[in-house]
Design an enzyme around this catalytic site. Structure first.
Site, mmCIF file in Angstrom:
data_model
loop_
_atom_site.group_PDB
_atom_site.id
_atom_site.type_symbol
_atom_site.label_atom_id
_atom_site.label_comp_id
_atom_site.label_asym_id
_atom_site.label_seq_id
_atom_site.Cartn_x
_atom_site.Cartn_y
_atom_site.Cartn_z
ATOM 1 C CB SER A 1 -0.941 0.005 1.210
ATOM 2 O OG SER A 1 -0.193 -0.030 2.413
ATOM 3 N N GLY B 1 5.288 2.988 0.454
ATOM 4 C CA GLY B 1 6.715 2.793 0.672
ATOM 5 C C GLY B 1 7.365 1.850 -0.305
ATOM 6 C CE1 TYR C 1 11.629 -2.224 10.231
ATOM 7 C CE2 TYR C 1 13.977 -1.714 10.355
ATOM 8 C CZ TYR C 1 12.823 -1.914 9.611
ATOM 9 O OH TYR C 1 12.878 -1.819 8.233
#
Length: 276
Positions: A10, A12, A146
């Site tokens: 959707s 990036g 992350y």
């Protein structure tokens, strides 16, 4: 027509990859939580079919795979681009927040690989592209969840590549540096990282650096093109690092220098940036 499944499409880097594949003539079946099923978009010689996909839900992943196979009947490539980031100190990042990142970035990719791989084996060929990061190779302050998720993908991909090679399935780790266009919906902050946090000043400085580096990052379209070109090679490169020279240097120094020296360099970089 060659078919690729792209997750996290959707925005990036996932969107950039989906668009690049379509422009190279692939049928792209793109998945994201924000999509409504079967919305079409033409792009160059190819086509993008959008299907709703939440990679943290096994049922959603299975539904996506079933609908994708009904639309195309095959899967020549899988690109796992779905990811989220939670910024926060190690102490203040809750287990729930860390596991949310792991469930999206790591387990989400595993779910999709397990659904695509049987069909690739039956076809005697396929390409699996896992989006890691420079953070998959070195740690950065206040990005522990992350970083851990991307380190996990790095190890998983090495195992996967060895196991699938006899079936003609190749694996690639994409290791992007900072790129423009990331969505605020996937850039989250640890709830406990508030005004009372003992890390507050350093945390705010690190967040400012992250924002500045992403704002001045590389163009996502360039990365999308590199991913497609690698997938279309006879023998894919296992690691595809797309980053600015200073980030390539950081990876090189991380492998060369002792840990204390890397800590000095990275902490100094973030403190220096904060004073600008």
């Amino acid at each position: 027509m060659r078919t690729v499944w792209v997750t996290g499409a959707s925005g990036g880097l996932g969107l950039a990859a989906a668009q690049a594949f379509a422009e190279h003539g692939w049928l792209v079946i793109a998945g994201a939580r924000s999509f409504e099923d079967e919305a079409d978009m033409q792009a160059g010689e190819g086509q993008i079919l959008r299907l709703k996909l939440d990679v943290t839900s096994p049922e959603s992943c299975e539904r996506f795979a079933a609908r994708a196979l009904a639309l195309s009947g095959r899967v020549d490539a899988l690109v796992c681009g779905a990811a989220i980031l939670v910024l926060g100190s190690c102490e203040n990042t809750s287990l729930e927040e860390a596991m949310r990142v792991m469930d999206t970035n790591y387990a989400g990719a595993l779910r999709m690989v397990r659904l695509a791989l049987p069909h690739m084996r039956a076809q005697r060929g396929g390409r699996i592209v896992l989006f890691s990061s420079i953070n998959g190779l070195l740690g950065i302050p206040f990005q522990s969840a992350y970083t851990a998720s991307k380190h996990a993908l790095e190890g998983y991909a090495e195992c996967l590549a060895m196991e699938t090679q006899p079936f003609g399935v190749q694996v690639c780790l994409v290791e992007p540096g900072d790129h423009r266009g990331g969505s605020g919906r996937t850039r989250l902050h640890a709830a406990a990282e508030d005004e009372a946090s003992p890390y507050r000043q350093a945390y705010q400085g690190a967040c400012a650096v992250v924002h500045r580096d992403e704002t001045n990052g590389l163009e996502p379209r360039r990365l999308g093109e590199k991913v497609v070109r690698n997938v279309e090679r006879r023998h894919m490169r296992f690691r595809l690092r797309v980053a600015k020279p200073d980030q390539h240097l950081a990876v090189y120094l991380h492998d060369l220098l002792p840990p204390w020296a890397n800590r000095v360099i990275l902490n100094g970089y973030y403190r220096e940036k904060k004073r600008e």
